[in-house]
Design an enzyme around this catalytic site. Structure first.
Site, PDB file in Angstrom:
ATOM      1  N   ASP A 163     -25.745  64.157  17.383  1.00  0.00           N
ATOM      2  CA  ASP A 163     -26.619  64.123  16.225  1.00  0.00           C
ATOM      3  C   ASP A 163     -25.932  64.710  14.914  1.00  0.00           C
ATOM      4  O   ASP A 163     -26.440  64.377  13.703  1.00  0.00           O
ATOM      5  CB  ASP A 163     -27.701  65.428  16.329  1.00  0.00           C
ATOM      6  CG  ASP A 163     -28.887  64.639  17.359  1.00  0.00           C
ATOM      7  OD1 ASP A 163     -29.098  63.609  17.406  1.00  0.00           O
ATOM      8  OD2 ASP A 163     -29.107  65.558  18.166  1.00  0.00           O
ATOM      9  N   HIS A 189     -23.411  71.917  22.707  1.00  0.00           N
ATOM     10  CA  HIS A 189     -23.980  70.967  23.928  1.00  0.00           C
ATOM     11  C   HIS A 189     -24.012  71.614  25.139  1.00  0.00           C
ATOM     12  O   HIS A 189     -22.949  72.418  25.435  1.00  0.00           O
ATOM     13  CB  HIS A 189     -23.240  69.639  23.892  1.00  0.00           C
ATOM     14  CG  HIS A 189     -24.421  68.620  24.678  1.00  0.00           C
ATOM     15  ND1 HIS A 189     -24.450  68.416  25.966  1.00  0.00           N
ATOM     16  CD2 HIS A 189     -25.219  67.703  23.961  1.00  0.00           C
ATOM     17  CE1 HIS A 189     -25.407  67.483  26.140  1.00  0.00           C
ATOM     18  NE2 HIS A 189     -25.636  67.106  24.990  1.00  0.00           N
TER      19      HIS A 189
HETATM   20  N1  ACO Z   1     -24.182  76.851  16.196  1.00  0.00           N
HETATM   21  C1  ACO Z   1     -23.543  78.306  16.320  1.00  0.00           C
HETATM   22  N2  ACO Z   1     -23.317  78.938  17.445  1.00  0.00           N
HETATM   23  C2  ACO Z   1     -23.771  78.174  18.440  1.00  0.00           C
HETATM   24  C3  ACO Z   1     -24.414  76.700  18.615  1.00  0.00           C
HETATM   25  C4  ACO Z   1     -24.401  76.412  17.065  1.00  0.00           C
HETATM   26  N3  ACO Z   1     -24.885  74.875  16.941  1.00  0.00           N
HETATM   27  N4  ACO Z   1     -24.565  76.237  19.568  1.00  0.00           N
HETATM   28  C5  ACO Z   1     -24.388  77.221  20.538  1.00  0.00           C
HETATM   29  N5  ACO Z   1     -23.802  78.478  19.734  1.00  0.00           N
HETATM   30  C6  ACO Z   1     -23.294  79.641  20.594  1.00  0.00           C
HETATM   31  C7  ACO Z   1     -24.344  80.551  20.719  1.00  0.00           C
HETATM   32  O1  ACO Z   1     -25.024  81.440  19.852  1.00  0.00           O
HETATM   33  C8  ACO Z   1     -23.887  81.287  21.988  1.00  0.00           C
HETATM   34  O2  ACO Z   1     -22.924  82.286  21.436  1.00  0.00           O
HETATM   35  P1  ACO Z   1     -22.898  83.915  22.216  1.00  0.00           P
HETATM   36  O3  ACO Z   1     -22.063  83.560  23.587  1.00  0.00           O
HETATM   37  O4  ACO Z   1     -21.968  84.682  21.184  1.00  0.00           O
HETATM   38  O5  ACO Z   1     -24.184  84.601  22.182  1.00  0.00           O
HETATM   39  C9  ACO Z   1     -23.099  80.418  22.623  1.00  0.00           C
HETATM   40  O6  ACO Z   1     -22.703  79.570  21.631  1.00  0.00           O
HETATM   41  C10 ACO Z   1     -23.537  79.455  23.751  1.00  0.00           C
HETATM   42  O7  ACO Z   1     -24.742  79.076  23.265  1.00  0.00           O
HETATM   43  P2  ACO Z   1     -26.145  78.783  24.246  1.00  0.00           P
HETATM   44  O8  ACO Z   1     -27.467  78.693  23.302  1.00  0.00           O
HETATM   45  O9  ACO Z   1     -26.260  79.474  25.302  1.00  0.00           O
HETATM   46  O10 ACO Z   1     -25.974  77.058  24.547  1.00  0.00           O
HETATM   47  P3  ACO Z   1     -26.860  76.157  25.140  1.00  0.00           P
HETATM   48  O11 ACO Z   1     -26.241  75.228  26.040  1.00  0.00           O
HETATM   49  O12 ACO Z   1     -28.165  76.985  25.679  1.00  0.00           O
HETATM   50  O13 ACO Z   1     -27.399  75.145  23.839  1.00  0.00           O
HETATM   51  C11 ACO Z   1     -27.605  73.725  22.097  1.00  0.00           C
HETATM   52  C12 ACO Z   1     -27.157  73.941  23.493  1.00  0.00           C
HETATM   53  C13 ACO Z   1     -29.143  74.005  22.219  1.00  0.00           C
HETATM   54  C14 ACO Z   1     -27.381  72.327  22.040  1.00  0.00           C
HETATM   55  C15 ACO Z   1     -26.992  74.713  21.242  1.00  0.00           C
HETATM   56  O14 ACO Z   1     -25.635  74.277  21.305  1.00  0.00           O
HETATM   57  C16 ACO Z   1     -27.630  74.380  19.817  1.00  0.00           C
HETATM   58  O15 ACO Z   1     -28.570  75.076  19.459  1.00  0.00           O
HETATM   59  N6  ACO Z   1     -26.979  73.510  19.039  1.00  0.00           N
HETATM   60  C17 ACO Z   1     -27.538  73.135  17.597  1.00  0.00           C
HETATM   61  C18 ACO Z   1     -28.797  72.386  17.752  1.00  0.00           C
HETATM   62  C19 ACO Z   1     -28.376  70.909  18.183  1.00  0.00           C
HETATM   63  O16 ACO Z   1     -27.222  70.104  17.623  1.00  0.00           O
HETATM   64  N7  ACO Z   1     -29.092  70.267  19.174  1.00  0.00           N
HETATM   65  C20 ACO Z   1     -28.654  69.017  19.471  1.00  0.00           C
HETATM   66  C21 ACO Z   1     -28.120  68.720  21.053  1.00  0.00           C
HETATM   67  S1  ACO Z   1     -27.753  67.359  21.599  1.00  0.00           S
HETATM   68  C22 ACO Z   1     -29.300  66.436  21.787  1.00  0.00           C
HETATM   69  O17 ACO Z   1     -30.367  66.865  22.048  1.00  0.00           O
HETATM   70  C23 ACO Z   1     -29.178  65.106  21.666  1.00  0.00           C
END
Ligand code: ACO
Length: 401
Positions: free
Chosen positions: A335, A279
């Site tokens: 979620d 998140h």
């Molecule tokens: N699985 C694996 N790795 C992840 C995940 C994940 N779910 N989420 C983030 N990461 C990793 C990224 O690859 C990144 O790694 P790195 O530093 O080695 O490159 C690091 O964690 C940071 O990730 P970002 O993409 O910069 O995080 P951001 O804050 O932009 O994204 C998000 C947040 C979109 C929610 C992300 O965690 C994600 O894609 N989660 C999966 C989808 C999801 O569950 N979305 C629902 C969100 S809650 C909602 O809308 C109610």
């Protein structure tokens, strides 16, 4: 406070903040989130207390009008929701514009909410609190009718009209699942679980869809159009679409297409994301996920059976004990467990993101109104860092290579 008058005058200084991770786009009184400590409060009330004692309609009122409703407020609100539950017969034609089978309920929802506005153009410009109240009632009531009808359309079944004697969530389940001469009568646990899911989705400050609603609203677009834009923003699988993606992931594991360990390895190789994890704001357990995890257990203990819960628990256990995830502060978000509850209620996966939209609607409305009421709101217009070509001279077509 910060005096923004000088900043307005300056045009040379631009902060570069991809994804707006550190940009405060507005001031807001609605929802407080402390991501480090896993705290979420609506209008100052902890989410845990609202989940234990409240319900979705009360929460909607709280978010939109700022205070917990008095008895007479609730009575007035419920009366309005009942009065507004039907949609204009002409509006039903819009459903026919979508393919009979396999139509996408999210596409229908955003289109029909926008179209709904054109049946109420007197509410395009809101002049006073009573007009706003009416717009709130129309949207919150009709959204579930439109949502349920979009599902019936997607499976090629006739619409089931709402029944004003039923509570908000019960009425929605009735429109989803009743068939002529056979009314669907859900157990009370199911109605309560649905209310809880909606309530926990009701607001989450400046998330992508809410920021979109505020962005569109900042142009002085009407509330229906602004919410319709928010629905589109919610659709993506990194946002509201994640709840469906979680179930697809768990189904894949259940079907034996991939083991939990192999899935985690694929995540680490960055081929896939662990859906329902991570998140932007929460760097510890999402408090909503905690509540929903317990609710999923309760529901399944009450006779609703789902093997996916066991897979989810095992996946969570492995991930939260793995350095890859802890180093990146990746924990279950709202979620991860909401989909299991929705499945137990019989809601098909294609409707999951629509369910999120029904829940998030009060938040969108509250944020739209907060901006609308605030005389200092300017049109939202970010800047950019230009990385393209510098000036070039025009080349006539015969000389281009
Ligand atoms: N699985 C694996 N790795 C992840 C995940 C994940 N779910 N989420 C983030 N990461 C990793 C990224 O690859 C990144 O790694 P790195 O530093 O080695 O490159 C690091 O964690 C940071 O990730 P970002 O993409 O910069 O995080 P951001 O804050 O932009 O994204 C998000 C947040 C979109 C929610 C992300 O965690 C994600 O894609 N989660 C999966 C989808 C999801 O569950 N979305 C629902 C969100 S809650 C909602 O809308 C109610």
């Amino acid at each position: 406070g910060l005096d923004i008058s000088n900043l307005r005058a300056q045009s040379g200084l631009i902060t570069f903040d991809p994804g707006f991770g550190n940009t405060g786009a507005c001031k807001s009184d609605i929802t407080f989130v402390d991501g480090e400590n896993g705290i979420l409060r609506y209008r100052g009330y902890p989410i845990e207390e609202l989940a234990e004692h409240g319900n979705f309609i009360e929460t909607a009122w709280l978010l939109i009008f700022g205070e917990l409703p008095l008895k007479e407020d609730l009575a007035r609100f419920r009366a309005l929701l009942c009065a507004e539950e039907l949609i204009h017969e002409d509006l039903l034609h819009h459903f026919n514009g979508f393919p009979s089978h396999k139509s996408q309920p999210m596409a229908i929802l955003s289109a029909v909410i926008n179209a709904l506005g054109s049946y109420h153009t007197d509410l395009y410009d809101i002049h006073n609190k009573s007009e706003f109240f009416l717009a709130v009632g129309k949207m919150i009531s009709k959204v579930r009718t439109i949502a349920a009808f979009s599902y019936r359309k997607s499976i090629g079944r006739p619409f089931m009209y709402p029944n004003p004697d039923l509570s908000y969530c019960h009425n929605f389940l009735h429109m989803m699942f009743s068939i002529p001469n056979k009314h669907y009568d859900p157990p009370i646990e199911a109605v309560k679980a649905l209310s809880l899911v909606f309530m926990l989705h009701a607001d989450h400050e400046q998330n992508c869809s809410t920021s979109t609603v505020r962005m569109v609203g900042s142009t002085q677009a009407n509330i229906f159009a602004s919410v319709s834009a928010g629905i589109c923003a919610l659709w993506g699988k990194l946002h509201g679409g994640a709840n469906a993606a979680v179930i697809e992931m768990l189904e894949d594991i259940k079907a034996g297409n991939i083991t939990i360990d192999d899935y985690i390895e694929r995540v680490k190789r960055k081929e896939v994301r662990l859906m329902g994890f991570g998140h932007r704001i929460y760097k510890s357990f999402d408090p909503r996920a905690r509540i929903l995890k317990k609710a999923a257990h309760n529901l399944l203990a009450n006779g609703f059976d789902d093997q996916l819960l066991d897979i989810a628990l095992e996946l969570e256990e492995k991930a939260i004990n793995d350095d890859y995830f802890t180093e990146r502060s990746l924990y279950p978000n709202v979620d991860f467990y909401s989909g299991i509850i929705l499945r137990a209620l019989g809601i098909p996966v294609v409707m999951f993101t629509v369910m999120f939209a029904i829940g998030r609607l009060p938040g969108w409305i509250a944020h739209w109104y907060e901006d609308f009421e605030n005389p200092t709101t300017r049109i939202n217009r970010p800047r950019q860092i230009y990385t393209g070509q510098t000036q070039r001279n025009y080349i006539p077509i015969n000389f281009r290579k």
